[in-house]
Design a protein around this motif. Structure first.
Motif, PDB file in Angstrom:
ATOM      1  N   LEU A 465      34.980  38.317  -3.783  1.00 27.91           N
ATOM      2  CA  LEU A 465      34.263  39.045  -4.828  1.00 27.91           C
ATOM      3  C   LEU A 465      33.834  40.437  -4.371  1.00 27.91           C
ATOM      4  CD1 LEU A 465      31.965  36.156  -6.137  1.00 27.91           C
ATOM      5  CD2 LEU A 465      34.310  36.717  -6.804  1.00 27.91           C
ATOM      6  N   GLY A 466      33.949  40.714  -3.086  1.00 26.17           N
ATOM      7  CA  GLY A 466      33.600  42.028  -2.558  1.00 26.17           C
ATOM      8  C   GLY A 466      32.130  42.353  -2.651  1.00 26.17           C
ATOM      9  N   LEU A 467      31.244  41.326  -2.633  1.00 30.21           N
ATOM     10  CA  LEU A 467      29.831  41.585  -2.865  1.00 30.21           C
ATOM     11  C   LEU A 467      29.178  42.365  -1.726  1.00 30.21           C
ATOM     12  CD1 LEU A 467      28.599  38.271  -4.538  1.00 30.21           C
ATOM     13  CD2 LEU A 467      29.491  40.358  -5.588  1.00 30.21           C
ATOM     14  N   ALA A 468      29.593  42.130  -0.488  1.00 30.08           N
ATOM     15  CA  ALA A 468      29.015  42.877   0.627  1.00 30.08           C
ATOM     16  C   ALA A 468      29.306  44.365   0.484  1.00 30.08           C
ATOM     17  CB  ALA A 468      29.556  42.349   1.953  1.00 30.08           C
ATOM     18  N   ALA A 469      30.543  44.692   0.110  1.00 30.90           N
ATOM     19  CA  ALA A 469      30.900  46.101  -0.072  1.00 30.90           C
ATOM     20  C   ALA A 469      30.174  46.694  -1.271  1.00 30.90           C
ATOM     21  CB  ALA A 469      32.408  46.229  -0.246  1.00 30.90           C
ATOM     22  N   SER A 470      30.014  45.931  -2.333  1.00 32.01           N
ATOM     23  CA  SER A 470      29.337  46.433  -3.534  1.00 32.01           C
ATOM     24  C   SER A 470      27.862  46.712  -3.271  1.00 32.01           C
ATOM     25  CB  SER A 470      29.458  45.409  -4.675  1.00 32.01           C
ATOM     26  OG  SER A 470      30.802  45.282  -5.095  1.00 32.01           O
ATOM     27  N   ALA A 471      27.225  45.870  -2.428  1.00 33.38           N
ATOM     28  CA  ALA A 471      25.797  46.014  -2.156  1.00 33.38           C
ATOM     29  C   ALA A 471      25.495  46.984  -1.026  1.00 33.38           C
ATOM     30  CB  ALA A 471      25.205  44.642  -1.821  1.00 33.38           C
ATOM     31  N   ALA A 472      26.519  47.513  -0.388  1.00 26.60           N
ATOM     32  CA  ALA A 472      26.319  48.369   0.780  1.00 26.60           C
ATOM     33  C   ALA A 472      25.560  49.643   0.413  1.00 26.60           C
ATOM     34  CB  ALA A 472      27.662  48.718   1.405  1.00 26.60           C
ATOM     35  N   THR A 473      24.720  50.098   1.317  1.00 27.38           N
ATOM     36  CA  THR A 473      24.006  51.354   1.125  1.00 27.38           C
ATOM     37  C   THR A 473      25.000  52.486   0.903  1.00 27.38           C
ATOM     38  OG1 THR A 473      22.217  50.584   2.550  1.00 27.38           O
ATOM     39  CG2 THR A 473      22.361  52.955   2.167  1.00 27.38           C
ATOM     40  N   GLY A 474      24.696  53.338  -0.073  1.00 29.62           N
ATOM     41  CA  GLY A 474      25.583  54.447  -0.410  1.00 29.62           C
ATOM     42  C   GLY A 474      26.440  54.182  -1.627  1.00 29.62           C
ATOM     43  N   ILE A 475      26.492  52.931  -2.088  1.00 28.84           N
ATOM     44  CA  ILE A 475      27.267  52.590  -3.282  1.00 28.84           C
ATOM     45  C   ILE A 475      26.332  52.581  -4.489  1.00 28.84           C
ATOM     46  CG2 ILE A 475      28.753  50.887  -4.403  1.00 28.84           C
ATOM     47  CD1 ILE A 475      29.976  52.226  -1.937  1.00 28.84           C
ATOM     48  N   ALA A 476      26.576  53.464  -5.447  1.00 30.52           N
ATOM     49  CA  ALA A 476      25.754  53.531  -6.648  1.00 30.52           C
ATOM     50  C   ALA A 476      25.934  52.256  -7.461  1.00 30.52           C
ATOM     51  CB  ALA A 476      26.120  54.752  -7.471  1.00 30.52           C
ATOM     52  N   PRO A 477      24.869  51.694  -8.008  1.00 31.37           N
ATOM     53  CA  PRO A 477      24.941  50.358  -8.608  1.00 31.37           C
ATOM     54  C   PRO A 477      25.697  50.279  -9.919  1.00 31.37           C
ATOM     55  CG  PRO A 477      22.777  51.314  -8.954  1.00 31.37           C
ATOM     56  CD  PRO A 477      23.496  52.233  -8.019  1.00 31.37           C
ATOM     57  N   GLU A 478      25.798  51.376 -10.665  1.00 29.82           N
ATOM     58  CA  GLU A 478      26.384  51.307 -11.997  1.00 29.82           C
ATOM     59  C   GLU A 478      27.878  51.612 -12.011  1.00 29.82           C
ATOM     60  OE1 GLU A 478      23.923  53.669 -14.540  1.00 29.82           O
ATOM     61  OE2 GLU A 478      22.178  52.362 -14.280  1.00 29.82           O
ATOM     62  N   ARG A 479      28.455  51.870 -10.842  1.00 23.86           N
ATOM     63  CA  ARG A 479      29.911  51.980 -10.751  1.00 23.86           C
ATOM     64  C   ARG A 479      30.538  50.612 -10.976  1.00 23.86           C
ATOM     65  NH1 ARG A 479      31.001  55.140  -5.128  1.00 23.86           N
ATOM     66  NH2 ARG A 479      32.188  53.210  -4.891  1.00 23.86           N
ATOM     67  N   ASP A 480      31.817  50.585 -11.314  1.00 24.52           N
ATOM     68  CA  ASP A 480      32.425  49.273 -11.559  1.00 24.52           C
ATOM     69  C   ASP A 480      32.577  48.459 -10.280  1.00 24.52           C
ATOM     70  OD1 ASP A 480      34.584  50.582 -10.386  1.00 24.52           O
ATOM     71  OD2 ASP A 480      35.779  50.665 -12.221  1.00 24.52           O
ATOM     72  N   ASP A 481      32.398  49.104  -9.100  1.00 24.35           N
ATOM     73  CA  ASP A 481      32.396  48.354  -7.847  1.00 24.35           C
ATOM     74  C   ASP A 481      31.001  48.281  -7.237  1.00 24.35           C
ATOM     75  OD1 ASP A 481      32.169  51.028  -7.180  1.00 24.35           O
ATOM     76  OD2 ASP A 481      33.477  50.910  -5.425  1.00 24.35           O
ATOM     77  N   GLY A 482      29.961  48.601  -8.040  1.00 22.06           N
ATOM     78  CA  GLY A 482      28.588  48.541  -7.551  1.00 22.06           C
ATOM     79  C   GLY A 482      28.023  47.135  -7.620  1.00 22.06           C
ATOM     80  N   PHE A 483      26.707  47.030  -7.412  1.00 22.21           N
ATOM     81  CA  PHE A 483      26.016  45.735  -7.449  1.00 22.21           C
ATOM     82  C   PHE A 483      24.801  45.898  -8.333  1.00 22.21           C
ATOM     83  CE2 PHE A 483      23.444  42.180  -6.281  1.00 22.21           C
ATOM     84  CZ  PHE A 483      24.279  41.227  -5.709  1.00 22.21           C
ATOM     85  N   ASN A 484      24.808  45.238  -9.502  1.00 22.66           N
ATOM     86  CA  ASN A 484      23.739  45.450 -10.476  1.00 22.66           C
ATOM     87  C   ASN A 484      23.615  44.223 -11.373  1.00 22.66           C
ATOM     88  OD1 ASN A 484      21.763  46.655 -11.972  1.00 22.66           O
ATOM     89  ND2 ASN A 484      23.069  48.190 -12.915  1.00 22.66           N
ATOM     90  N   ILE A 485      22.542  43.448 -11.191  1.00 26.18           N
ATOM     91  CA  ILE A 485      22.256  42.286 -12.030  1.00 26.18           C
ATOM     92  C   ILE A 485      21.494  42.761 -13.261  1.00 26.18           C
ATOM     93  CG2 ILE A 485      20.975  40.120 -12.188  1.00 26.18           C
ATOM     94  CD1 ILE A 485      21.453  39.798  -9.153  1.00 26.18           C
ATOM     95  N   GLU A 486      21.982  42.406 -14.459  1.00 28.54           N
ATOM     96  CA  GLU A 486      21.292  42.830 -15.679  1.00 28.54           C
ATOM     97  C   GLU A 486      21.009  41.692 -16.649  1.00 28.54           C
ATOM     98  OE1 GLU A 486      22.079  46.282 -17.785  1.00 28.54           O
ATOM     99  OE2 GLU A 486      22.060  47.586 -16.026  1.00 28.54           O
ATOM    100  N   GLY A 487      21.414  40.477 -16.313  1.00 32.25           N
ATOM    101  CA  GLY A 487      21.160  39.365 -17.219  1.00 32.25           C
ATOM    102  C   GLY A 487      20.747  38.109 -16.477  1.00 32.25           C
ATOM    103  N   LEU A 488      19.934  37.299 -17.152  1.00 30.13           N
ATOM    104  CA  LEU A 488      19.464  36.036 -16.598  1.00 30.13           C
ATOM    105  C   LEU A 488      19.393  35.046 -17.748  1.00 30.13           C
ATOM    106  CD1 LEU A 488      18.353  35.054 -13.777  1.00 30.13           C
ATOM    107  CD2 LEU A 488      16.073  35.429 -14.705  1.00 30.13           C
TER     108      LEU A 488
END
Length: 680
Positions: A465-488
């Protein structure tokens, strides 16, 4: 103006009604100081108090010992002072204007261990403070530094809830001429703002009758205030309910005053939009806007001697994008909401305030709850914790679960650890009487997700899933490869929650599908967290990830209906290919990982013109309903001034919106959403 959403004041009361009824309280004291001892009393209620017959005493507990009638009428938000110094010397030492009411010359002095008792005109004690730094362990000693009361300690005779003043603290404490530290003349425990320096002898006085003005508006008692309105909004509080006003003249009859209202900008509000009614000492002003922009609305009262008193309203008007749109003020970045009767609790991703709004009336929240202190936030900026960035909410019975985005900073991908929180609150009451209490939290959802993916916990291959790379510092969260939880959302099993992502999109080679992960024991992990803390990292387990085809969009909200199926708001990531920034869609999903989401034919463009559609308020499953959606309007320019809502300097003119769609959801698979917004 009213303290933000009553958050500071009402924390010490069981209900908002109790908060509104509170009146004179002890809010600051100093028993020994170079410029004299003093006690500050503040009107923390919503109505003026006539202090005739009121009195003070120390530990002899005798009403009537020292009269306080010289304070006269104390307005909501006004603080008055009682000192053993002369009034003139005390004002000079603390640089107080002549409008601050001071009774000097007290001879019933305070000691190091003593009481302060406040009695009303019926000789009933309305507040007491017992203090003794030598006899009450952990308490303060107010020699040369005053003490001020917390929200929790207001009216409680609880000296351990008092804080010693320090320079530039939350009470804006300062040094006196003699070197004492304190903030006499102004208390953060006030409910409404009052400016004591905006007075002149013999001049007519214009004040807001805050007790009879709708709580959906928030105006300072005197001098000036701020209001936001909306053209054509049938629930606009200033246009429909109006602003209640009081007029007085110390050397004349209020009924003889000449009262006028004027606008500085007739294109926004002209004379026909200033509707002044009533007579004598009480009037009501309704403001009906005609155009978008700003205007100064000035109320003037002129007496027979041609002396004029005034009140100025900084007014801002916007227009609706759709029919029956409601405009909620005091915040702009609505990011999650849950229904409580005819009200809703709304999170703003710019802070931790959970605001309680009436669902069908524009204007300010009626109450609010801030759990910042319970969340152990470590990322501090200028002494203030950075935001949790609350983006999702789910409810099971009386438990409500809230999640931060778990993302990095939007623009540069800097680490934002405060966002890595999921916490639970317990709901009691309903509607305007809704209350929230903190339950527990979990701080390691992101770390557990990354570890699960990296260790091939899902069986798809390490880092599939590439989550480590998505959550890495320097990666903006709203890119399609970013890390951003918006629903629960509540998962079907007893202990699980669905975690819905705006980003990353999957697979890592194409970035076209949205990600949903079932945290199978997240609810029980939060329930079993130690008191005041979080369970240890590695506590969570996850089911196989679900990849959803939402047309290249991520998930902006997901809600489970009473029929066990789900409704999803899908919206673009910042770098989604072929998806416009305002292209939001609704999908129906069975909850079964093997079933594809069903695109619903609904036009969301009208509501999307007011902001990003990120919140489903009231999905109940199959049947006819009005589906209520909220838009995050933080980046919306409301007043034709080029300033986005979240950057407006006046918080009462920030706003977000709701829109309602007429919905018919037949049972079974043949579900159709009618493609229209309808007026209420």
């Amino acid at each position: 103006m009213k303290k933000p959403l009553l958050l500071a004041l009402c924390a010490s009361f069981a209900t908002v009604a109790a908060c509104a009824n509170a009146q004179m309280r002890i809010t600051e004291f100093m028993y020994d100081g170079p410029d004299g001892e003093f006690v500050e009393f503040t009107n923390v209620g919503a109505t003026a108090v006539d202090m005739s017959g009121w009195s003070f005493d120390d530990d002899s507990n005798a009403p009537g010992t020292v009269g306080l009638g010289a304070f006269g009428t104390v307005q909501p938000g006004e603080s008055v002072l009682f000192t053993d110094s002369t009034a003139a010397a005390f004002r000079s030492a603390w640089n107080l204007c002549s409008g601050v009411k001071v009774i000097g010359g007290n001879t019933t002095g305070l000691g190091r261990a003593d009481q302060i008792n406040l009695y009303d005109a019926a000789n009933q004690r309305v507040d007491r403070l017992t203090y003794n730094d030598q006899g009450i362990a952990g308490s303060i000693r107010t020699k040369d530094k005053s003490g001020w009361v917390s929200a929790a300690g207001l009216g409680q005779d609880a000296i351990l809830q008092w804080t010693l003043s320090s320079l530039a603290d939350v009470e804006n404490s300062r040094a006196s001429g003699g070197g004492a530290i304190g903030s006499p003349g102004r208390s953060e425990r006030r409910q409404f703002d009052f400016d004591p320096c905006n007075t002149s002898a013999g001049t007519p006085v214009v004040t807001i009758d805050v007790a009879n003005t709708t709580p959906r508006l928030d105006l300072a008692v005197n001098a000036a205030g701020a209001v936001a309105g909306t053209i054509g909004d049938a629930t606009d509080p200033a246009a429909v309910a109006g602003i209640a006003l009081n007029f007085s003249d110390s050397d004349g009859d209020a009924a003889a005053l000449v009262v006028t209202a004027s606008s500085s900008n007739a294109t926004v509000v002209d004379s026909s939009g200033l509707l002044l009614s009533g007579s004598g000492a009480t009037r009501t002003l309704r403001i009906v806007p005609q155009g978008v922009g700003y205007a100064s609305i000035t109320l003037r009262a002129t007496d027979a001697d041609n002396k004029t008193g005034s009140y100025v309203i900084s007014y801002a008007a916007s227009r609706s994008s759709i029919a029956a749109e409601r405009h909620f003020t005091g915040a702009s970045d609505a990011s999650a909401a849950i229904v409580s009767g005819d009200h809703m609790l709304v999170a703003d991703d710019e802070g931790q305030n959970l605001r309680l709004y009436p669902r069908d009336a524009s204007g300010l929240a009626h109450n609010g709850f801030d759990f910042t202190a319970a969340l152990a936030l470590t990322d501090i900026d200028g002494g203030v914790p950075r935001e949790v960035d609350i983006e999702g909410v789910a409810r099971s019975g009386d438990l409500i679960y809230w999640t931060g985005s778990h993302s990095n900073k939007k623009d540069n991908g800097a680490a934002r650890p405060n966002r890595q929180r999921v916490f639970a609150t317990r709901l009691s009451g309903s509607g305007a009487a809704t209350m929230l209490s903190y339950v527990a939290r979990y701080d390691f959802l992101r770390a557990d997700l990354v570890a699960w993916d990296s260790s091939n916990g899902h069986g798809l291959g390490a880092n599939a899933l590439g989550l480590a790379a998505s959550a890495a510092t320097g990666i903006a969260p709203e890119r399609d490869d970013g890390f951003n939880i918006e629903g629960l959302a509540i998962a079907p099993d007893e202990n699980g929650l669905f975690i819905a992502f705006r980003a990353p999109l999957l697979p890592t080679t194409q970035r076209t599908k949205a990600l949903l992960v079932h945290a199978t024991n997240l609810r029980s992990t939060i329930a079993n967290a130690p008191a005041g803390g979080s369970s240890a990292a590695g506590s969570l387990s996850f089911a196989a990830p679900v990849e959803m085809d939402l047309g290249g969009r991520g998930i902006r909200d997901i809600v489970r209906g009473s029929d066990g199926e789900y409704l999803i708001v899908a919206g673009p990531t910042a770098t989604a290919t072929g998806v416009a920034p305002s292209d939001f869609r609704l999908y129906r999903w069975s909850g079964n990982a093997a079933d594809a989401p069903q695109l619903l034919s609904v036009d969301l463009a009208g509501l999307a013109a007011s902001g990003s559609i990120e919140t489903i308020v009231n999905f109940d499953g199959a049947g006819a309903t009005l589906l209520e959606l909220l838009a995050d309007s933080g980046d919306t320019v409301w007043y034709n001034d080029g300033v986005i809502a979240k950057d407006l300097p006046e918080p009462r003119q920030r706003k977000f919106v709701s829109g309602r769609l007429a919905v018919e959801i037949p049972a079974g698979n043949d579900r159709v959403f009618r493609d229209s917004f309808e007026a209420r």
